[in-house]
Design an enzyme around this catalytic site. Sequence first.
Site, PDB file in Angstrom:
ATOM      1  N   GLY A  95       0.819  -1.206   0.000  1.00  0.00           N
ATOM      2  CA  GLY A  95       0.000   0.000   0.000  1.00  0.00           C
ATOM      3  C   GLY A  95       0.846   1.247   0.000  1.00  0.00           C
ATOM      4  O   GLY A  95       2.078   1.191   0.097  1.00  0.00           O
ATOM      5  N   THR A 115       0.431   4.478   5.545  1.00  0.00           N
ATOM      6  CA  THR A 115      -0.897   3.915   5.807  1.00  0.00           C
ATOM      7  C   THR A 115      -0.921   2.980   7.019  1.00  0.00           C
ATOM      8  O   THR A 115      -1.986   2.471   7.367  1.00  0.00           O
ATOM      9  CB  THR A 115      -1.407   3.153   4.566  1.00  0.00           C
ATOM     10  OG1 THR A 115      -0.386   2.255   4.107  1.00  0.00           O
ATOM     11  CG2 THR A 115      -1.760   4.123   3.453  1.00  0.00           C
ATOM     12  N   GLY A 116       0.233   2.725   7.649  1.00  0.00           N
ATOM     13  CA  GLY A 116       0.236   1.961   8.890  1.00  0.00           C
ATOM     14  C   GLY A 116       0.721   0.533   8.768  1.00  0.00           C
ATOM     15  O   GLY A 116       0.378  -0.309   9.609  1.00  0.00           O
ATOM     16  N   LYS A 117       1.534   0.218   7.771  1.00  0.00           N
ATOM     17  CA  LYS A 117       2.009  -1.165   7.592  1.00  0.00           C
ATOM     18  C   LYS A 117       2.918  -1.595   8.746  1.00  0.00           C
ATOM     19  O   LYS A 117       2.799  -2.706   9.257  1.00  0.00           O
ATOM     20  CB  LYS A 117       2.737  -1.286   6.248  1.00  0.00           C
ATOM     21  CG  LYS A 117       1.829  -1.020   5.039  1.00  0.00           C
ATOM     22  CD  LYS A 117       2.548  -1.237   3.732  1.00  0.00           C
ATOM     23  CE  LYS A 117       3.570  -0.167   3.459  1.00  0.00           C
ATOM     24  NZ  LYS A 117       2.951   1.150   3.249  1.00  0.00           N
ATOM     25  N   HIS A 170      -7.047  33.860 -11.390  1.00  0.00           N
ATOM     26  CA  HIS A 170      -6.798  32.449 -11.729  1.00  0.00           C
ATOM     27  C   HIS A 170      -7.496  31.527 -10.729  1.00  0.00           C
ATOM     28  O   HIS A 170      -8.210  30.588 -11.114  1.00  0.00           O
ATOM     29  CB  HIS A 170      -5.280  32.199 -11.733  1.00  0.00           C
ATOM     30  CG  HIS A 170      -4.894  30.803 -12.106  1.00  0.00           C
ATOM     31  ND1 HIS A 170      -4.362  30.479 -13.337  1.00  0.00           N
ATOM     32  CD2 HIS A 170      -4.952  29.634 -11.402  1.00  0.00           C
ATOM     33  CE1 HIS A 170      -4.114  29.180 -13.374  1.00  0.00           C
ATOM     34  NE2 HIS A 170      -4.455  28.652 -12.207  1.00  0.00           N
ATOM     35  N   GLU A 171      -7.304  31.784  -9.442  1.00  0.00           N
ATOM     36  CA  GLU A 171      -7.906  30.924  -8.423  1.00  0.00           C
ATOM     37  C   GLU A 171      -9.420  31.079  -8.375  1.00  0.00           C
ATOM     38  O   GLU A 171     -10.134  30.099  -8.119  1.00  0.00           O
ATOM     39  CB  GLU A 171      -7.298  31.231  -7.048  1.00  0.00           C
ATOM     40  CG  GLU A 171      -5.801  30.991  -6.951  1.00  0.00           C
ATOM     41  CD  GLU A 171      -5.400  29.595  -7.370  1.00  0.00           C
ATOM     42  OE1 GLU A 171      -6.224  28.655  -7.240  1.00  0.00           O
ATOM     43  OE2 GLU A 171      -4.267  29.424  -7.858  1.00  0.00           O
ATOM     44  N   HIS A 200     -10.837  28.797 -10.948  1.00  0.00           N
ATOM     45  CA  HIS A 200     -10.973  27.425 -10.441  1.00  0.00           C
ATOM     46  C   HIS A 200     -12.185  27.311  -9.527  1.00  0.00           C
ATOM     47  O   HIS A 200     -12.971  26.365  -9.634  1.00  0.00           O
ATOM     48  CB  HIS A 200      -9.721  27.029  -9.642  1.00  0.00           C
ATOM     49  CG  HIS A 200      -8.519  26.753 -10.488  1.00  0.00           C
ATOM     50  ND1 HIS A 200      -8.518  25.852 -11.520  1.00  0.00           N
ATOM     51  CD2 HIS A 200      -7.257  27.249 -10.423  1.00  0.00           C
ATOM     52  CE1 HIS A 200      -7.310  25.804 -12.067  1.00  0.00           C
ATOM     53  NE2 HIS A 200      -6.532  26.651 -11.424  1.00  0.00           N
ATOM     54  N   ASP A 214      -2.007  22.776 -13.883  1.00  0.00           N
ATOM     55  CA  ASP A 214      -3.396  22.498 -14.243  1.00  0.00           C
ATOM     56  C   ASP A 214      -3.477  21.675 -15.522  1.00  0.00           C
ATOM     57  O   ASP A 214      -4.279  20.746 -15.622  1.00  0.00           O
ATOM     58  CB  ASP A 214      -4.161  23.812 -14.431  1.00  0.00           C
ATOM     59  CG  ASP A 214      -4.115  24.685 -13.200  1.00  0.00           C
ATOM     60  OD1 ASP A 214      -4.016  24.125 -12.092  1.00  0.00           O
ATOM     61  OD2 ASP A 214      -4.170  25.921 -13.351  1.00  0.00           O
TER      62      ASP A 214
END
Length: 526
Positions: free
Chosen positions: A110, A114-116, A336-337, A340, A411
């Site tokens: 994974g 993630t906690g392996k 620009h933002e 979006h 983008d």
Amino acid sequence: MRNYWKEMTIGFAVVLIAFLVFIGVNMIPVILMSLIGVLLIVAAKNRGHLATASGERKSRSRMPVQLSFEEIGGQERAKQELVEALDFLVKQEEIKKFGIRPLKGILLTGPPGTGKTLLAKAAAFYTDSVYVAASGSEFVEMYVGVGAGRIRDLFKDAKQKAAKAGKTSAVIFIDEIDVIGGKRDGGQHREYDQTLNQLLTEMDGIHTSETPKILLIAATNRKEMLDSALIRPGRFDRHIQVDLPDKKGREHILRIHAKNKPLHESVDLMKIAEESFGFSGAQLESVMNEAAIYAMREQSATINHPHLSMAIDKVMMGEKTDREATKEERERVALHELGHAITAELVRPGSVSTVVLSPRGQALGYVRHNPQQDQYLYTREFLEGQIMIALGGAAAEELFYGGRSTGSRGDFEQATNIVRTMVESGLTELGIIDGSMMTPDGWAKINSSMLDQLMDRTKSLLNEYRSVFTSSLEVLIQEESLSGERFRELLDSPKGEHPPKGEHPPKSPFSKGDPKGSALWTPETV
């Protein structure tokens, strides 16, 4: 005063040897003995270094593991599969009754964070086993045979520790196993091959009836890189995918890390879990830690929602920077933002969380989306909407400045990646096609066709909301931040018309799915 005794000794020895050679003394035996002595000293130092490193590894493995599965959040399915695999060490009588062959190895795969590693530690605690950990890089050396020897020592060390501690089993955890378990291609990496061959031999030598029992747990981010002989049944019998947590899992992780922190009673961790879509467990822990740092910096008695919101931005984008932009640049970035944000709000109503005009990380401004529902399957209409959101910044620049800037580079990369996904998923006019058979000209043609068409749609959509740009620009320039609620208030009357309270602006005809669908994006960069 500097001590020159070493230099003086070496100089004296050189002069003495030269003098003895000059008077006819045979110095070859002396020189040979000296070289042998130097080599023996170097070898002794290397053995001491290796012994120290081995001692450090042993001292780490002696540390008691006190971590239960209940203390790990967001991985319920992975924990369930792991517990079933571990039961052969715990419920031995039931295993014998059903004739189940005990497992030798468990592979955890994974994304990072993630906690392996936590799952491996919890496995040792659950089975009351000795826990011995190592990293794949510890077995890689330039000297042939060293890695294989360390593999043998690792398994031997686990058995000895289990016997000494009076345990009936031992869990060996190898992190980043792809370093030594990569596919063998017959190349020059003989040391890697010997190390892998020794690991395969040790796994074949694990007998399920012997005591103490050995269980090997390995973790990797790149399962596809592993050699097929390593991951076949009989060695790594069970492969457990440790994925990024869903919304419920993210809330669970946040609550675990909030136990020792003074959260304000108004903080809603479910809302924080919604805003942190796509975060790993490690990132969520960092969010809680950074929020506590912000609260301490402001000398606040509790951690409030703004602290957590700023922490999400920092983990996602990086720390604020001191870059000074000109007035013209700030206006262009703001437009620009806003491009979006307006596109996102029209395509996915209620999805905009914050519009920010301040440098953070590599961005001069960004939009943070607020996905309200995790989503893993996407239709063509949904993906076209995502492309329009990505193109919204460049479309706004074209509307107001007649051209684009370099801020649209990221983008466009996002948009072309979505086009590639659509082509490979059979969601374009090309139909079902193998992407590997596409020529560069073919990719260029489909990219140009789809992106140009969606850019025209985006500009046409934004052109109807010019007044929103004007009213929002002034507020964003002055306050450097617009909350989602404040932005939607400005958007509610794009043409001076006030819709009824609680009613959203007209929905885009390009969004045919769930209006509260998940957004795919991290904040847009400029």
